[in-house]
Design an enzyme around this catalytic site. Structure first.
Site, PDB file in Angstrom:
ATOM      1  N   THR A   1      -8.533  -0.168 -24.914  1.00  0.00           N
ATOM      2  CA  THR A   1      -8.319  -0.640 -23.591  1.00  0.00           C
ATOM      3  C   THR A   1      -7.040  -1.113 -23.122  1.00  0.00           C
ATOM      4  OG1 THR A   1     -10.760  -0.899 -23.552  1.00  0.00           O
ATOM      5  CG2 THR A   1      -9.488  -1.678 -21.551  1.00  0.00           C
ATOM      6  N   ARG A   2      -6.457  -1.972 -24.216  1.00  0.00           N
ATOM      7  CA  ARG A   2      -5.271  -2.906 -23.869  1.00  0.00           C
ATOM      8  C   ARG A   2      -4.061  -1.832 -23.738  1.00  0.00           C
ATOM      9  NH1 ARG A   2      -5.321  -7.677 -27.811  1.00  0.00           N
ATOM     10  NH2 ARG A   2      -7.012  -6.438 -28.889  1.00  0.00           N
ATOM     11  N   MET A   3      -4.259  -0.823 -24.379  1.00  0.00           N
ATOM     12  CA  MET A   3      -3.201   0.218 -24.240  1.00  0.00           C
ATOM     13  C   MET A   3      -2.629   0.929 -22.615  1.00  0.00           C
ATOM     14  SD  MET A   3      -2.008   0.509 -27.095  1.00  0.00           S
ATOM     15  CE  MET A   3      -0.813   2.033 -27.273  1.00  0.00           C
TER      16      MET A   3
END
Ligand code: UD1
Ligand code: CA
Length: 246
Positions: free
Chosen positions: A15-17
């Site tokens: 998700t943090r990408m």
């Protein structure tokens, strides 16, 4: 030589990408992240490799450059222990199994070979790769007794204030006796702060059987650094370019 297989976990979205692509298909120097982990496994002597895929698995399956890799589907991400369990049929009953993550492209065959050597020389049933790190926040911690012997690996969210003081972190990479790994996977429960099936709990299960469990600690955490966001992707790319230039 004894059989060595590898299971590489790559079912998460990352998700943090901030990208619709699965994290492990992002590239460094034209090669996707998971291909780096596959190359390290092959370099360490693994001749049979299974990728645990989930989020947009067709994209992952079509992005890797190695064509004789096998796949196991994890439909729901219920934890790292559950992910390995999804590759149960691939594991078989012989030899040793390496467990790697698809988002740690800096791992090298040389480091995996050192891990495997330590594992073999000490007659361990499982050896987890660990590293000393300045800021261990968020990582699973390796706990040792006063004599420095391995006690357990505890997740940050489940750790006591005293356990949180350990700066030795679990890298997420292991080498297991395959048969014992399978037996331990069957005993995992999700009774923890995150309600997940934690692979690190297999260390305790195996230790409680009276078998040898150890952590092999790296002084330099570079090889085990994961990629969780665009900034870390750029940092990993920098290191890989510097290594290539050498
Ligand atoms: C994990 C370890 C932790 C270690 C850290 C190192 C567990 C419970 N914790 O934490 O001890 O310090 O890695 O970075 O193992 N994945 C799946 N399916 C799942 C869950 C995860 O395929 O159900 C994959 C993810 O895509 C990822 C990798 O496994 O590549 C690690 O998952 P992540 O959730 O990032 O692990 P952590 O909780 O950070
Ligand atoms: Ca997690």
């Amino acid at each position: 030589m004894e059989q060595l297989k590898a299971v590489i976990l790559a079912a998460g979205k990352g998700t943090r990408m901030k990208s619709d692509l699965p994290k492990v298909v992002h590239t460094i120097e034209g090669k996707c992240l998971v291909d780096y982990a596959i190359d390290a496994a092959i370099g360490a002597g693994a001749d049979d490799i299974c990728l645990v895929v989930g989020y947009k698995h067709e994209v992952v399956e079509n992005s890797i450059s190695h064509k004789n890799v096998k796949f196991a589907l994890q439909e729901e991400q219920l934890g790292t222990g559950h992910a390995v369990k999804c590759a149960r049929d691939f594991l078989g009953d012989e030899g040793q199994t390496l467990i790697l993550f698809g988002d740690t492209p800096l791992i090298t065959a040389e480091t995996l070979n050192r891990l495997a050597e330590h594992h073999k020389k000490n007659g361990n049933t499982v050896t987890v790769l660990s590293a000393m790190i300045d800021n261990p926040t968020g990582y699973g911690r390796i706990i040792r007794d006063a004599e420095g012997r391995f006690v357990k690996s505890v997740e940050h969210k489940d750790a006591s204030p005293e356990e949180l003081e350990s700066h030795e972190i679990n890298s997420g990479m292991y080498i297991f006796d395959t048969k014992e790994l399978k037996e331990a996977l069957d005993k995992l429960t999700p009774n923890n702060a995150q309600g997940e099936y934690y692979l690190p709990d297999t260390l305790t299960i195996i230790k409680n059987k009276g078998l040898k469990v150890d952590a092999f600690a790296l002084d330099d955490p570079e090889d085990i650094t994961g990629v969780n966001d665009q900034e870390q992707l750029a940092a990993a790319a920098e290191i890989i370019r510097a290594r290539t230039a050498k």
